[in-house]
Structures are given as structure tokens and as C-alpha cells.
Design a protein around this motif. Sequence first.
Motif, PDB file in Angstrom:
ATOM      1  N   SER A  37       0.867  -1.181   0.000  1.00 43.91           N
ATOM      2  CA  SER A  37       0.000   0.000   0.000  1.00 43.91           C
ATOM      3  C   SER A  37       0.896   1.221   0.000  1.00 43.91           C
ATOM      4  CB  SER A  37      -0.925   0.003   1.219  1.00 43.91           C
ATOM      5  OG  SER A  37      -0.192   0.343   2.385  1.00 43.91           O
ATOM      6  N   TYR A  38       0.294   2.402   0.098  1.00 45.15           N
ATOM      7  CA  TYR A  38       1.066   3.641   0.113  1.00 45.15           C
ATOM      8  C   TYR A  38       1.374   4.123   1.533  1.00 45.15           C
ATOM      9  CZ  TYR A  38      -0.504   3.565  -4.719  1.00 45.15           C
ATOM     10  OH  TYR A  38      -0.771   3.180  -6.013  1.00 45.15           O
ATOM     11  N   ASN A  39       0.946   3.340   2.504  1.00 45.22           N
ATOM     12  CA  ASN A  39       1.289   3.658   3.897  1.00 45.22           C
ATOM     13  C   ASN A  39       1.426   2.338   4.651  1.00 45.22           C
ATOM     14  OD1 ASN A  39       1.611   4.526   6.509  1.00 45.22           O
ATOM     15  ND2 ASN A  39      -0.173   5.880   6.535  1.00 45.22           N
ATOM     16  N   GLU A  40       2.648   1.961   4.907  1.00 42.48           N
ATOM     17  CA  GLU A  40       2.941   0.681   5.560  1.00 42.48           C
ATOM     18  C   GLU A  40       3.224   0.841   7.055  1.00 42.48           C
ATOM     19  OE1 GLU A  40       3.590  -2.599   3.197  1.00 42.48           O
ATOM     20  OE2 GLU A  40       1.860  -1.278   2.957  1.00 42.48           O
ATOM     21  N   THR A  41       2.960   2.019   7.596  1.00 45.72           N
ATOM     22  CA  THR A  41       3.287   2.282   9.000  1.00 45.72           C
ATOM     23  C   THR A  41       2.054   2.102   9.879  1.00 45.72           C
ATOM     24  OG1 THR A  41       4.947   3.903   8.300  1.00 45.72           O
ATOM     25  CG2 THR A  41       4.254   3.960  10.613  1.00 45.72           C
ATOM     26  N   PRO A  42       1.991   1.014  10.661  1.00 50.39           N
ATOM     27  CA  PRO A  42       0.824   0.795  11.532  1.00 50.39           C
ATOM     28  C   PRO A  42       0.585   1.977  12.467  1.00 50.39           C
ATOM     29  CG  PRO A  42       2.184  -1.186  11.426  1.00 50.39           C
ATOM     30  CD  PRO A  42       2.970  -0.084  10.764  1.00 50.39           C
ATOM     31  N   GLY A  43      -0.662   2.342  12.593  1.00 46.46           N
ATOM     32  CA  GLY A  43      -1.038   3.410  13.513  1.00 46.46           C
ATOM     33  C   GLY A  43      -0.804   4.813  12.990  1.00 46.46           C
ATOM     34  N   TYR A  49      -2.279   7.256  11.511  1.00 44.80           N
ATOM     35  CA  TYR A  49      -3.591   7.755  11.093  1.00 44.80           C
ATOM     36  C   TYR A  49      -3.507   9.119  10.412  1.00 44.80           C
ATOM     37  CZ  TYR A  49      -5.436   3.893  13.812  1.00 44.80           C
ATOM     38  OH  TYR A  49      -5.709   2.629  14.285  1.00 44.80           O
ATOM     39  N   ALA A  50      -2.392   9.816  10.570  1.00 43.86           N
ATOM     40  CA  ALA A  50      -2.195  11.093   9.881  1.00 43.86           C
ATOM     41  C   ALA A  50      -1.589  10.903   8.497  1.00 43.86           C
ATOM     42  CB  ALA A  50      -1.304  12.012  10.716  1.00 43.86           C
ATOM     43  N   ASN A  51      -1.284   9.669   8.134  1.00 47.94           N
ATOM     44  CA  ASN A  51      -0.713   9.318   6.828  1.00 47.94           C
ATOM     45  C   ASN A  51       0.585  10.081   6.536  1.00 47.94           C
ATOM     46  OD1 ASN A  51      -2.521   7.330   5.640  1.00 47.94           O
ATOM     47  ND2 ASN A  51      -4.062   8.961   5.625  1.00 47.94           N
ATOM     48  N   GLN A  52       1.383  10.270   7.588  1.00 44.17           N
ATOM     49  CA  GLN A  52       2.646  10.975   7.402  1.00 44.17           C
ATOM     50  C   GLN A  52       3.639  10.159   6.581  1.00 44.17           C
ATOM     51  OE1 GLN A  52       3.742  11.842  11.492  1.00 44.17           O
ATOM     52  NE2 GLN A  52       2.775  13.869  11.407  1.00 44.17           N
ATOM     53  N   SER A  53       3.471   8.839   6.555  1.00 44.83           N
ATOM     54  CA  SER A  53       4.379   7.968   5.800  1.00 44.83           C
ATOM     55  C   SER A  53       3.878   7.697   4.383  1.00 44.83           C
ATOM     56  CB  SER A  53       4.549   6.635   6.542  1.00 44.83           C
ATOM     57  OG  SER A  53       5.094   6.830   7.819  1.00 44.83           O
ATOM     58  N   PHE A  54       2.801   8.351   3.984  1.00 48.94           N
ATOM     59  CA  PHE A  54       2.214   8.099   2.663  1.00 48.94           C
ATOM     60  C   PHE A  54       3.232   8.374   1.561  1.00 48.94           C
ATOM     61  CE2 PHE A  54       0.021   9.086  -1.217  1.00 48.94           C
ATOM     62  CZ  PHE A  54      -1.047   8.210  -1.245  1.00 48.94           C
ATOM     63  N   SER A  55       3.344   7.432   0.614  1.00 50.61           N
ATOM     64  CA  SER A  55       4.276   7.604  -0.499  1.00 50.61           C
ATOM     65  C   SER A  55       3.852   6.729  -1.669  1.00 50.61           C
ATOM     66  CB  SER A  55       5.695   7.225  -0.071  1.00 50.61           C
ATOM     67  OG  SER A  55       6.562   7.220  -1.194  1.00 50.61           O
ATOM     68  N   ILE A  56       3.931   7.270  -2.889  1.00 49.65           N
ATOM     69  CA  ILE A  56       3.653   6.488  -4.096  1.00 49.65           C
ATOM     70  C   ILE A  56       4.944   6.091  -4.810  1.00 49.65           C
ATOM     71  CG2 ILE A  56       1.361   7.526  -4.426  1.00 49.65           C
ATOM     72  CD1 ILE A  56       2.707   9.234  -6.696  1.00 49.65           C
ATOM     73  N   LYS A  57       6.063   6.119  -4.102  1.00 46.95           N
ATOM     74  CA  LYS A  57       7.358   5.838  -4.724  1.00 46.95           C
ATOM     75  C   LYS A  57       7.374   4.478  -5.420  1.00 46.95           C
ATOM     76  CE  LYS A  57      12.328   5.982  -3.893  1.00 46.95           C
ATOM     77  NZ  LYS A  57      12.506   6.899  -5.036  1.00 46.95           N
ATOM     78  N   ARG A  58       6.737   3.475  -4.835  1.00 43.13           N
ATOM     79  CA  ARG A  58       6.697   2.141  -5.455  1.00 43.13           C
ATOM     80  C   ARG A  58       6.190   2.217  -6.894  1.00 43.13           C
ATOM     81  NH1 ARG A  58       5.994  -3.481  -4.001  1.00 43.13           N
ATOM     82  NH2 ARG A  58       5.165  -4.532  -5.852  1.00 43.13           N
ATOM     83  N   ASP A  59       5.218   3.079  -7.149  1.00 41.86           N
ATOM     84  CA  ASP A  59       4.595   3.143  -8.471  1.00 41.86           C
ATOM     85  C   ASP A  59       5.495   3.773  -9.527  1.00 41.86           C
ATOM     86  OD1 ASP A  59       2.473   1.997  -7.234  1.00 41.86           O
ATOM     87  OD2 ASP A  59       1.118   3.697  -7.428  1.00 41.86           O
ATOM     88  N   GLU A  60       6.591   4.390  -9.106  1.00 46.51           N
ATOM     89  CA  GLU A  60       7.513   4.990 -10.073  1.00 46.51           C
ATOM     90  C   GLU A  60       8.208   3.942 -10.932  1.00 46.51           C
ATOM     91  OE1 GLU A  60      10.160   7.405  -7.797  1.00 46.51           O
ATOM     92  OE2 GLU A  60       8.595   8.830  -7.180  1.00 46.51           O
ATOM     93  N   ARG A  61       8.206   2.687 -10.460  1.00 45.63           N
ATOM     94  CA  ARG A  61       8.882   1.635 -11.214  1.00 45.63           C
ATOM     95  C   ARG A  61       7.989   1.026 -12.294  1.00 45.63           C
ATOM     96  NH1 ARG A  61      10.427  -1.114 -14.338  1.00 45.63           N
ATOM     97  NH2 ARG A  61      11.815  -2.926 -14.294  1.00 45.63           N
ATOM     98  N   TYR A  62       6.713   0.847 -12.026  1.00 50.81           N
ATOM     99  CA  TYR A  62       5.860   0.121 -12.966  1.00 50.81           C
ATOM    100  C   TYR A  62       4.631   0.916 -13.425  1.00 50.81           C
ATOM    101  CZ  TYR A  62       8.563  -3.930 -11.347  1.00 50.81           C
ATOM    102  OH  TYR A  62       9.578  -4.803 -11.033  1.00 50.81           O
ATOM    103  N   LEU A  63       3.783   1.297 -12.482  1.00 52.06           N
ATOM    104  CA  LEU A  63       2.491   1.866 -12.871  1.00 52.06           C
ATOM    105  C   LEU A  63       2.619   3.242 -13.516  1.00 52.06           C
ATOM    106  CD1 LEU A  63       0.181   0.809  -9.901  1.00 52.06           C
ATOM    107  CD2 LEU A  63       0.196  -0.097 -12.233  1.00 52.06           C
TER     108      LEU A  63
END
Length: 465
Positions: free
Chosen positions: A128-134, A136-150
Amino acid sequence: MPFAVPPAALVLLTSLACALAPMDARAQAAQRYSSDGTNNWVKEADVEAAGAPPAGASVIRIDRAQTRQVIEGFGGTFNERGWDALDSLPAAEREAVIKNLFAPGAGLNFTIARTPVGASDYAFDAYSYNETPGDYANQSFSIKRDERYLLPYLKAALAIQPKLEIFASPWSPPAWMKANARYDCHSDPGKGHLVFDDRTQTAYADYFVRYVKAYAQTGVPIKAIHVQNEVTACQIFPSSVWTGAQLASFMKHYLVPAFKAAGLDTEQWLSTITHTNYQAYAEPVFSDPELARHVAGVGYQWDGKYAVADTRKRFPKVRIYQTESECGDGSNDVAAGFYTFSLIHRYLRDGANGYVYWNMVLDPKGPSTWGWQQNSLVTVDRKTRKVAYNFEYYVFKHISGLVKPGAKLIDVPARNDVLAFRNPDGKLVIVFSNVGWSEREFVFEVDGKVLRTAGKSNSINSLVL
């Protein structure tokens, strides 16, 4: 002494005679294309207007005035494994495939596309775009994974078709937002769903907002969000189950307000539904006037095909897409193409405005992350660098390659082998299939003119008038 006609009167009489005379038969000719799995997209001889139909013939009457819903377009789905296969090709060959899928006026002319929000069963693993449990502010949100394929896949398509309308749907929320804390559902069916408390739903709505904004910053606009893929499917791959009431509540109290507060004009759609009864999902949303005005449409796929006609009847103004064409078994054979034609026919006949294929491009046999082999429009053999356009590709070309966005479906009662459309420019497109093992004559009556043409055995054909 013969009666002399004044020159001016002679011109007038000649003009009237031309206006009243039957149009030249060649002016009524229809372009014809055929595909049979071996010889595909063959430009056949034009079909000329004939006289009266033969005695006893079954005449298929096409009345351009008898139109139904607007056809918004056709498309396919982006996934990680698709770009990985394409990326094995030299740049020029890769671009040729993209053009044959998306270039305006060429190939399939796709104008709609679907992309996953995070992992699907055609990603290389669950994420997912946030792998950090807890968080809730989505501070770890990132779409970096999608830079390789999608994102490269999407940008390649947008470079060819800048007006491409992309809708996105998640297969699962981040695992830590779910009751079972896993991406899949099958391991613990009773808990394979979002945690429906206030802080989790607030965080998940914010997750969608961040996704739309992050993609926009990369130059990939998201036209619409479908809240959940296959809301009733509890799978061994990323999945999450929702009831109709849960979807309605989440959209009304969390997603709609979050998008409004963020100033997003991205449409919100009622998921991609596999339930057979419209009352289970469409009814709770579209019967709520306050919520319905914020929900642009509903997507159906697989068993959801049984709910399309009832949804159209109950909510005639709601937009409906078929969001995932049934994927077959990796055979990519002619039978799969005819089955797809039957699905397109059914969804459009029952009221769908758009139809979207599943994986556009895959390796041979199309293995998924969890082992199911599936079909694709195009196959890339990365060992030989050979590109194969499968029969389903040509099935789409006979329809999406000729039918323009904004066309209207023409009502052709009691026929499961014929589709007819009136394009915005007035041209007619008639698509017909012959799944028999012998050649068969088709007799059409269009605008009072008769068109007689033979459909080869096991073929799909198009006429353009």
C-alpha cells in the motif's frame, strides 16, 4: 413546333429530378472488416446496397433513430506485470504496442483506463502507500513504489492519448487499517474488512485524497475513484469486503467530505460490484438523494452483470461501467474472443456506458501473483521479444476502434450477435459475429436500403456506413 423549355426552368427541373432520384448504390456502400483468429482485421470488399431482400430472409433492421444510452468509451487496465512485460521490449516496439492500444483513430482507440490503488493480484507483491501501523495522519504516505511500474505505464499511454480518463480502485486498504491486519481476506473471512471506527475511516478517506493529489503532481490525473474492487470477494490476494450500507456510510460521512474539503473534482463511483442484485449496493447509495448527487456512477464486473439491467431501470440517469472483463485461463484463443464479444453485447444491451478490459498486456499464459493464468489483449514473449495481438484484441478493434466516445447504442431487438452504434458524426457502425462452423448470410435494412453480406465461419465483422 416543339415546346421550348426556358433555360432557367430546365435547370430547376434537372435539380428536382436529381433530388427525387434514388441515391447511387455506391454512395450507400458500407466498408467492411472481418477477423477470424487467423486472418484478422481484413478489409473486405465494400458492401453495396442491394434490392429487395431474398424471400424468407431474416432481415435485421437498423433504425438510426432508435437509440439508447451514450457510449462513453472503452478501455483496459494497468498493472505492474503488464509494464514489466512491455518494458522487456525495445523502446520503439514498446511504443508501437501503446499506440495500438491508445492512439486516437488507430488500433483500439482506448479512451478509458483503470489503475489499482496499491497492489492488485497482478502486482508483484502486496503493498500500500502507507505501511506504518497506527499512522492515522498518513505521514508515511508515499507512491514511490509506483515509479517503477504503474506510473511509466500510465505516462506512456497519456503521451499517446492525452484525453485518457483514468479511474482507480484499491484491492485492499493498508493492512493495518483492516480488522485482520492482512492484505488478503481469505485467511480470516470474518475480519477481512476495514476497521469501521471514526479514526480509521477518516484516515482512509485522507489516504484517497493524498493518492489523487500525489498522482496529479506526477502528471497523471485521476478522473474517478471506485472505493473498492469486488466488494463481496474474499480472496487469497489483496481484497476487502464491504456491505452496501458500509460503503454508503463511508462515502457519505468520510470520502465525500474529504474530497470536498480538499477541493478535488475527482469523481466518486460506487466501487466495482460483483453482486448479482442491485439492491445490495446500488440501492443504498442512489436511493439516498443527498449522497446520490455526489456519486457519479457504479461499476459492475463478473456476477455483477446480472445487476446492470435492474440498475439501469431503477436509476436511469446513473452512469454504469463494466469495470473488469472476465479474464479467461491464459489460452488467448478464439473462443475467449467470442465470449468477450458476448459480454460486451450483454453489458451494453443492459445499459452500460463503458466497457473495460482487464490486463491489456501480459507474458504468455499471463500468470498472476497467486497462480491463475489469465488472458490479455497483447502477449509479449520476453525471450524472443515477439509481440502477439490476440483475438480479443481484434474483437475490441471491431468495436472500440470504430465506435467513438459520445456514440449512442442503437436498439437491435432480439439479436445476441449484432451491435449497432451511431457515432457523433452520424456514421453507423454495425458489428456482427458468426460463431457457426459454416458461412452465413446477414441481411441488414438501413434507411430503407438492403445490405447483404456473408459472415465467415467463426468470425467477427464490422460495417461502417
